[in-house]
Design a protein around this motif. Structure first.
Motif, PDB file in Angstrom:
ATOM      1  N   UNK A 170      34.826  38.179  45.718  1.00 35.15           N
ATOM      2  CA  UNK A 170      35.053  37.068  46.511  1.00 35.15           C
ATOM      3  C   UNK A 170      35.192  35.747  46.159  1.00 35.15           C
ATOM      4  N   UNK A 171      36.437  35.041  46.442  1.00 33.50           N
ATOM      5  CA  UNK A 171      36.666  33.775  45.841  1.00 33.50           C
ATOM      6  C   UNK A 171      36.752  32.885  47.024  1.00 33.50           C
ATOM      7  N   UNK A 172      36.200  31.720  46.939  1.00 39.09           N
ATOM      8  CA  UNK A 172      35.967  30.636  47.889  1.00 39.09           C
ATOM      9  C   UNK A 172      35.706  31.128  49.369  1.00 39.09           C
ATOM     10  N   UNK A 212      39.582  33.080  34.216  1.00 40.63           N
ATOM     11  CA  UNK A 212      40.210  34.427  34.005  1.00 40.63           C
ATOM     12  C   UNK A 212      39.177  35.657  34.453  1.00 40.63           C
ATOM     13  N   UNK A 213      39.691  36.554  35.304  1.00 31.47           N
ATOM     14  CA  UNK A 213      38.879  37.634  35.782  1.00 31.47           C
ATOM     15  C   UNK A 213      39.496  38.856  35.054  1.00 31.47           C
ATOM     16  N   UNK A 214      38.717  39.272  34.296  1.00 29.55           N
ATOM     17  CA  UNK A 214      39.285  40.530  33.499  1.00 29.55           C
ATOM     18  C   UNK A 214      38.394  41.996  33.843  1.00 29.55           C
ATOM     19  N   UNK A 215      38.940  42.785  34.299  1.00 28.56           N
ATOM     20  CA  UNK A 215      38.168  44.014  34.527  1.00 28.56           C
ATOM     21  C   UNK A 215      37.927  44.823  33.283  1.00 28.56           C
ATOM     22  N   UNK A 216      37.022  45.626  32.773  1.00 31.36           N
ATOM     23  CA  UNK A 216      36.619  46.229  31.860  1.00 31.36           C
ATOM     24  C   UNK A 216      36.773  47.765  32.075  1.00 31.36           C
ATOM     25  N   UNK A 228      42.632  32.600  37.704  1.00 31.08           N
ATOM     26  CA  UNK A 228      42.153  32.011  38.858  1.00 31.08           C
ATOM     27  C   UNK A 228      42.046  30.407  38.926  1.00 31.08           C
ATOM     28  N   UNK A 229      42.663  29.783  39.726  1.00 33.70           N
ATOM     29  CA  UNK A 229      42.625  28.007  39.586  1.00 33.70           C
ATOM     30  C   UNK A 229      41.036  27.886  39.637  1.00 33.70           C
TER      31      UNK A 229
END
Length: 230
Positions: A170-172, A212-216, A228-229
């Motif tokens: 969830x973002x903002x 940066x959101x990086x899935x593993x 993501x800003x």
């Protein structure tokens, strides 16, 4: 980067790496130099044990509250661990001296450069390289457990056992995605060249206001790294 003005560097803290014992002569020389310049000098327990002196010892947390400048003596790990003690935007300036194994983030790669560099800094001849930090809060049973500060990244995973977990992002206060993966990395621009890069994330210029959101190892090929800003 922008020139820093009107902040005298009168209080200096020293933070040492693990196993810094072999640098006693260098540290004593640095402390003597700082005291000769009229600076108040404090140091962490590793420095205190190295030089065999308790007077002047101060916890890293208190250093970040009181010091104008903190000098880390070690590698990237020493610098990253020290920054975890930052608690506000008024944190002191940090200068990294490479005395460790990996010194990618440290400013000075030759220890003897410190004296010439400090001469210039005490005259106001320096620039501040502003870096984005992560503030990470862990909740357990819907209660705040602990808050951490990180310069590079935060990793959410299963722990010691690598297996698929289900994540909701969830973002903002707006739900972004649900996905399955071994984990997820949230990295700052500074951390974009570390763990996130190894997991397929992009490199971001340190001055960009972004995360940066990086899935593993995601279970779906459609789950890719995203910038993501901030």
């Amino acid at each position: 980067m922008s020139p820093k003005q009107n902040k005298p560097l009168n209080k200096v803290g020293l933070v040492g790496r693990k196993n810094i014992g072999g640098r006693k002569d260098y540290i004593e020389k640095l402390i003597k130099y700082l005291e000769k310049k009229g600076k108040k000098v404090n140091f962490d327990s590793r420095i205190a044990n190295c030089i065999g002196k308790r007077k002047g010892h101060m916890s890293k947390g208190k250093m970040f509250e009181e010091m104008d400048l903190i000098i880390t003596l070690g590698g990237d790990g020493t610098l990253l661990k020290a920054i975890r003690e930052a608690s506000s935007e008024n944190a002191p300036h940090i200068l990294g001296v490479h005395l460790g194994t990996l010194g990618f983030l440290t400013e000075l790669h030759k220890p003897e450069q410190i004296f010439e560099t400090l001469d210039k800094m005490f005259k106001g001849q320096y620039y501040i390289d502003h870096r984005t930090l992560l503030r990470v809060t862990v909740y357990r049973d819907n209660k705040k457990f602990k808050t951490f500060i990180a310069l590079n990244d935060a990793v959410i995973n299963q722990g010691n056992f690598a297996r698929l977990i289900h994540l909701s992002v969830t973002i903002d206060q707006r739900k972004m995605i649900d996905f399955g993966a071994d984990g997820v990395i949230v990295a700052t621009p500074t951390g974009s060249t570390g763990h996130s890069l190894s997991a397929g994330g992009p490199i971001i210029h340190p001055q960009l206001p972004a995360f940066i959101m990086t899935p593993i190892c995601p279970s779906s090929l459609s789950n890719r790294p995203i910038v993501i800003p901030n």
